[in-house]
Design a protein around this motif. Structure first.
Motif, PDB file in Angstrom:
ATOM      1  N   ASP A 235       0.859  -1.184   0.000  1.00 50.56           N
ATOM      2  CA  ASP A 235       0.000   0.000   0.000  1.00 50.56           C
ATOM      3  C   ASP A 235       0.898   1.237   0.000  1.00 50.56           C
ATOM      4  N   THR A 237       1.434   3.609   1.894  1.00 47.16           N
ATOM      5  CA  THR A 237       1.341   4.155   3.246  1.00 47.16           C
ATOM      6  C   THR A 237       2.622   3.858   4.009  1.00 47.16           C
ATOM      7  N   GLU A 238       2.910   4.684   4.995  1.00 50.38           N
ATOM      8  CA  GLU A 238       4.074   4.445   5.838  1.00 50.38           C
ATOM      9  C   GLU A 238       3.927   3.139   6.618  1.00 50.38           C
ATOM     10  N   GLU A 239       2.698   2.811   7.018  1.00 50.91           N
ATOM     11  CA  GLU A 239       2.469   1.588   7.780  1.00 50.91           C
ATOM     12  C   GLU A 239       2.801   0.349   6.951  1.00 50.91           C
ATOM     13  N   SER A 240       2.394   0.341   5.698  1.00 49.70           N
ATOM     14  CA  SER A 240       2.678  -0.803   4.836  1.00 49.70           C
ATOM     15  C   SER A 240       4.176  -0.933   4.574  1.00 49.70           C
ATOM     16  N   ALA A 242       6.577   0.099   6.577  1.00 45.05           N
ATOM     17  CA  ALA A 242       7.209  -0.346   7.820  1.00 45.05           C
ATOM     18  C   ALA A 242       7.023  -1.849   8.014  1.00 45.05           C
ATOM     19  N   GLU A 243       5.862  -2.363   7.629  1.00 47.92           N
ATOM     20  CA  GLU A 243       5.607  -3.796   7.745  1.00 47.92           C
ATOM     21  C   GLU A 243       6.532  -4.586   6.824  1.00 47.92           C
ATOM     22  N   ALA A 270      11.520   3.661   5.422  1.00 48.14           N
ATOM     23  CA  ALA A 270      11.105   2.618   6.357  1.00 48.14           C
ATOM     24  C   ALA A 270      12.257   1.654   6.649  1.00 48.14           C
ATOM     25  N   ASP A 273      14.777   3.344   8.899  1.00 51.66           N
ATOM     26  CA  ASP A 273      14.258   3.419  10.263  1.00 51.66           C
ATOM     27  C   ASP A 273      14.376   2.069  10.970  1.00 51.66           C
TER      28      ASP A 273
END
Length: 344
Positions: A235, A237-240, A242-243, A270, A273
């Motif tokens: 996705d 998104t930052e969340e995707s 990072a996953e 990501a 990080d």
């Protein structure tokens, strides 16, 4: 009892005769100047005088009258895909803007036609209602051979496609997405990478580009033994991102073709990080060669289309309109180039 004011008549619409009278020239001269046909016929000084008169009177040439004189509308319709142009890629969007400007320089009016419900002949009927001289169909707009035939029967002089595959009956301007993927894969393989991840965006419509890019990476990998290519859905998104970074060590991959520079920037941040070193732990390659790719640290390696001059493409469109009986031609618009930098 107060009386209502008498309704006033709208001001008379200025005509080319009014412009000719104010400028002290003939109507033919006005027509040449305001329809971009004055070169070699009318002096620059007279052209300036005609334009000044037209501006003073608020005169605008009548499109229908111009159509009768030219034998076609002069309208070039650009079919808008369901996926917004900026999400397809900034480079592609810039290319289309340049194309519109170049068409204007030749006297054509280019307009965007929004997405149409349905495809094929259903979409073509909506396009044909505007009686365009040419239709340039972008990827994802559902042009089919029967739609091409319908447009031509409706008076469209030239039908062109801008995309990955030609369509029977239309001139094809090819942007080879598989070639782009192959070049990214070859670049990583040349640098000793053998286990390549390929970002597959989940955004609607981008599969038109991501699927052939994945196929290109896989085609390059078949030329080397011991290689593995793995598609990775992502996705925007930052969340995707990072996953993906969290599970990267378990994937056993050593490199990533990130679909384009925007996705590459997302995953690079990501990964950094998460403590992953680029290009030590993995090499990353983007696409489009945006300015931001050069400002990142490490600087992003990116693949881009080296497009032929826009004027040449518009020349093809102009010739197709002027010579509608010309057999459909296929033109490869690009060569693929890697801007090799620090990330891979």
């Amino acid at each position: 009892m107060t009386q209502s004011p008498e309704p006033t008549s709208p001001p008379a619409t200025p005509t080319s005769t009014d412009v000719a009278r104010l400028a002290g020239v003939s109507r033919a001269t006005v027509s040449y100047v305001l329809n971009a046909q004055a070169a070699g016929r009318v002096s620059t000084r007279t052209q300036d005088r005609v334009r000044a008169a037209a501006e003073e009177l608020g005169y605008v040439p009548h499109a229908a009258a111009r159509t009768l004189r030219a034998g076609h509308s002069g309208l070039v319709l650009l079919t808008t895909p369901a996926t917004p142009i900026p999400r397809i890629g900034a480079l592609f969007g810039d290319f289309l803007m340049e194309l519109q400007g170049a068409l204007h320089q030749l006297g054509y009016t280019s307009v965007w036609h929004g997405p149409v419900a349905g495809a094929g002949e259903q979409a073509a009927r909506a396009w044909a209602e505007l009686r365009p001289a040419a239709v340039l169909a972008l990827p994802g707009t559902g042009l089919t051979p029967s739609a091409v035939e319908l447009l031509k029967r409706s008076g469209t002089r030239a039908v062109l496609t801008l995309g990955m595959q030609p369509v029977a009956g239309a001139h094809a301007l090819l942007l080879d997405q598989e070639m782009l993927g192959a070049r990214a894969g070859t670049h990583l393989l040349e640098r000793g990478r053998r286990r390549i991840g390929v970002v597959m965006p989940t955004e609607s419509g981008l599969d038109l580009f991501s699927v052939p890019r994945l196929a290109g990476v896989r085609a390059a990998a078949t030329l080397e033994t011991g290689t593995h290519v793995e598609p990775l859905t992502l996705d925007c998104t930052e969340e995707s991102a990072a996953e993906l970074a969290a599970r990267w060590p378990r994937l056993g991959l050593d490199s990533l073709f990130a679909y384009n520079d925007e996705y590459a920037m997302l995953v690079m941040r990501a990964f950094q990080d998460a403590g992953l070193a680029i290009p030590g732990d993995l090499a990353i390659v983007g696409a489009d060669d945006l300015l931001l790719a050069r400002l990142l640290r490490p600087r992003l390696t990116s693949v881009h289309f080296d497009t032929i001059p826009t004027a040449r493409i518009v020349g093809l469109v102009d010739r197709a309109i002027r010579e509608p009986e010309t057999a459909p031609e296929t033109h490869q618009l690009t060569r693929v180039v890697v801007a090799a930098r620090d990330s891979g």
